[in-house]
Motif scaffolding. Structure first.
Motif, PDB file in Angstrom:
ATOM      1  N   LYS A 290      62.228  57.111  40.287  1.00  0.00           N
ATOM      2  CA  LYS A 290      61.534  56.091  41.063  1.00  0.00           C
ATOM      3  C   LYS A 290      62.491  55.415  42.050  1.00  0.00           C
ATOM      4  N   LEU A 291      63.699  55.082  41.564  1.00  0.00           N
ATOM      5  CA  LEU A 291      64.707  54.461  42.426  1.00  0.00           C
ATOM      6  C   LEU A 291      65.138  55.414  43.533  1.00  0.00           C
ATOM      7  N   LYS A 292      65.226  56.674  43.198  1.00  0.00           N
ATOM      8  CA  LYS A 292      65.610  57.683  44.178  1.00  0.00           C
ATOM      9  C   LYS A 292      64.578  57.778  45.290  1.00  0.00           C
ATOM     10  N   LEU A 293      63.309  57.767  44.935  1.00  0.00           N
ATOM     11  CA  LEU A 293      62.230  57.826  45.928  1.00  0.00           C
ATOM     12  C   LEU A 293      62.235  56.584  46.818  1.00  0.00           C
ATOM     13  N   GLU A 294      62.496  55.440  46.213  1.00  0.00           N
ATOM     14  CA  GLU A 294      62.540  54.194  46.991  1.00  0.00           C
ATOM     15  C   GLU A 294      63.695  54.209  47.987  1.00  0.00           C
ATOM     16  N   GLU A 295      64.840  54.756  47.576  1.00  0.00           N
ATOM     17  CA  GLU A 295      65.989  54.864  48.470  1.00  0.00           C
ATOM     18  C   GLU A 295      65.683  55.797  49.631  1.00  0.00           C
ATOM     19  N   GLU A 296      65.008  56.895  49.333  1.00  0.00           N
ATOM     20  CA  GLU A 296      64.651  57.846  50.404  1.00  0.00           C
ATOM     21  C   GLU A 296      63.688  57.205  51.400  1.00  0.00           C
ATOM     22  N   LYS A 297      62.769  56.386  50.926  1.00  0.00           N
ATOM     23  CA  LYS A 297      61.823  55.708  51.814  1.00  0.00           C
ATOM     24  C   LYS A 297      62.563  54.742  52.738  1.00  0.00           C
ATOM     25  N   LYS A 298      63.526  54.037  52.170  1.00  0.00           N
ATOM     26  CA  LYS A 298      64.307  53.066  52.945  1.00  0.00           C
ATOM     27  C   LYS A 298      65.083  53.760  54.069  1.00  0.00           C
ATOM     28  N   LYS A 299      65.676  54.933  53.729  1.00  0.00           N
ATOM     29  CA  LYS A 299      66.422  55.671  54.723  1.00  0.00           C
ATOM     30  C   LYS A 299      65.535  56.145  55.856  1.00  0.00           C
ATOM     31  N   LYS A 300      64.334  56.603  55.524  1.00  0.00           N
ATOM     32  CA  LYS A 300      63.398  57.046  56.550  1.00  0.00           C
ATOM     33  C   LYS A 300      62.977  55.924  57.466  1.00  0.00           C
ATOM     34  N   CYS A 301      62.793  54.754  56.890  1.00  0.00           N
ATOM     35  CA  CYS A 301      62.406  53.556  57.673  1.00  0.00           C
ATOM     36  C   CYS A 301      63.520  53.156  58.635  1.00  0.00           C
ATOM     37  N   LYS A 302      64.774  53.245  58.212  1.00  0.00           N
ATOM     38  CA  LYS A 302      65.919  52.876  59.061  1.00  0.00           C
ATOM     39  C   LYS A 302      66.043  53.828  60.239  1.00  0.00           C
ATOM     40  N   LYS A 303      65.773  55.122  60.043  1.00  0.00           N
ATOM     41  CA  LYS A 303      65.854  56.102  61.102  1.00  0.00           C
ATOM     42  C   LYS A 303      64.821  55.845  62.181  1.00  0.00           C
ATOM     43  N   LYS A 304      63.677  55.366  61.805  1.00  0.00           N
ATOM     44  CA  LYS A 304      62.609  55.072  62.767  1.00  0.00           C
ATOM     45  C   LYS A 304      62.970  53.840  63.579  1.00  0.00           C
TER      46      LYS A 304
END
Length: 304
Positions: A290-304
């Motif tokens: 769950k934490l891993k998925l949340e981290e991946e979401k955060k990274k995607k948001c920063k790239k945008k």
């Protein structure tokens, strides 16, 4: 002993002093079984014998009194069971009761029935049980002999009312055969008693042999049954990385039911197994995913 000579085989059961051995001798027509009228047991071992002459087709098995004064009933019952289990031709169980002992014969009957049901594990044995009263006519005063019909009906009622719960309903205690006789010795038997014995033999002859598989051989005949169940308890002992170390304990619960269940029922629970088990900590792994998925979401948001 040829098969043709063993047409009728039955067992004598009862308390010491009620006339089992005397009855057996009278049926066989010879003094085979040791007998007396005291409460001291004479028959120490189970013993069977074939008759002679007109009794040559009869095999009688005499047993120790169930209230033997030496207090070895369990040992005797086991010996009886071992002896009976070897035979495949037993057709009847004759419970012998001394009528002259008045009301105590009811207590003796109860003990005898309970003993039979402890040795034979199936209630099908009910259809093989026969009751023989000894000292019946001699214990009655001459005027009372005219009322013997009513007395016998009273005895039937006593047995139906007091012992029906011990018998399987299919067996119908109402049809339990009763025979009434007087036997002091082989020679000392009146015509009425001889007629009763002849009728009893005919009844036994008509029955099928008892299946030996229903005879129980065990060390303690006071025990009715033992019921066992298991209970498992799991506790977390420690954590090792992605794993949980569990301690698993298995308890065995044994409920021992005795024939006198109101007093002797007992429950014993004991630890029979204890072990450790290493299993994946699924909650920890799910939390990590769950934490891993949340981290991946955060990274995607920063790239945008």
């Amino acid at each position: 002993m040829s098969k043709n000579s063993e047409k009728i085989c039955f067992v004598l059961f009862g308390e010491t002093g009620h006339g089992k051995s005397t009855l057996g001798n009278a049926i066989l027509g010879k003094e085979i079984f040791k007998a007396n009228d005291t409460m001291q047991s004479v028959t120490k071992e189970i013993y069977g014998c074939q008759g002679e002459g007109k009794s040559k087709d009869i095999f009688v098995i005499d047993t120790p009194g169930i209230n033997d004064s030496e207090g070895k009933d369990n040992e005797y019952l086991k010996n009886i069971a071992i002896y009976l289990k070897k035979r495949k031709d037993i057709k009847g169980i004759v419970v012998v009761l001394n009528f002259s002992l008045k009301k105590s014969y009811q207590i003796s009957a109860e003990k005898s029935f309970k003993t039979i049901f402890r040795i034979f594990k199936s209630k099908t044995i009910c259809s093989h049980i026969i009751v023989a009263f000894t000292h019946f006519y001699s214990s009655r005063k001459p005027p009372q002999r005219n009322n013997q019909g009513k007395l016998k009906e009273k005895i039937f009622d006593i047995f139906k009312n007091n012992f029906i719960d011990m018998f399987d309903q299919k067996c119908l205690i109402k049809s339990l055969p009763f025979y009434f006789l007087d036997i002091e010795s082989i020679e000392g038997m009146d015509n009425e008693s001889q007629m009763e014995i002849d009728a009893m033999i005919t009844t036994i002859f008509s029955k099928n042999p008892i299946n030996p598989s229903i005879i129980q051989i065990k060390d303690n005949y006071d025990i009715k049954e033992e019921l066992s169940s298991s209970r498992i308890i799991e506790d977390i002992d420690k954590f090792e990385g992605d794993y949980i170390i569990k301690k698993i304990k298995t308890y065995k619960k044994t409920v021992t039911k005795f024939y006198d269940s109101s007093i002797h029922d007992s429950v014993i629970e004991e630890l029979v197994d204890e072990k450790e088990e290493k299993v994946l900590n699924e909650d920890l792994i799910k939390q990590r995913e769950k934490l891993k998925l949340e981290e991946e979401k955060k990274k995607k948001c920063k790239k945008k």
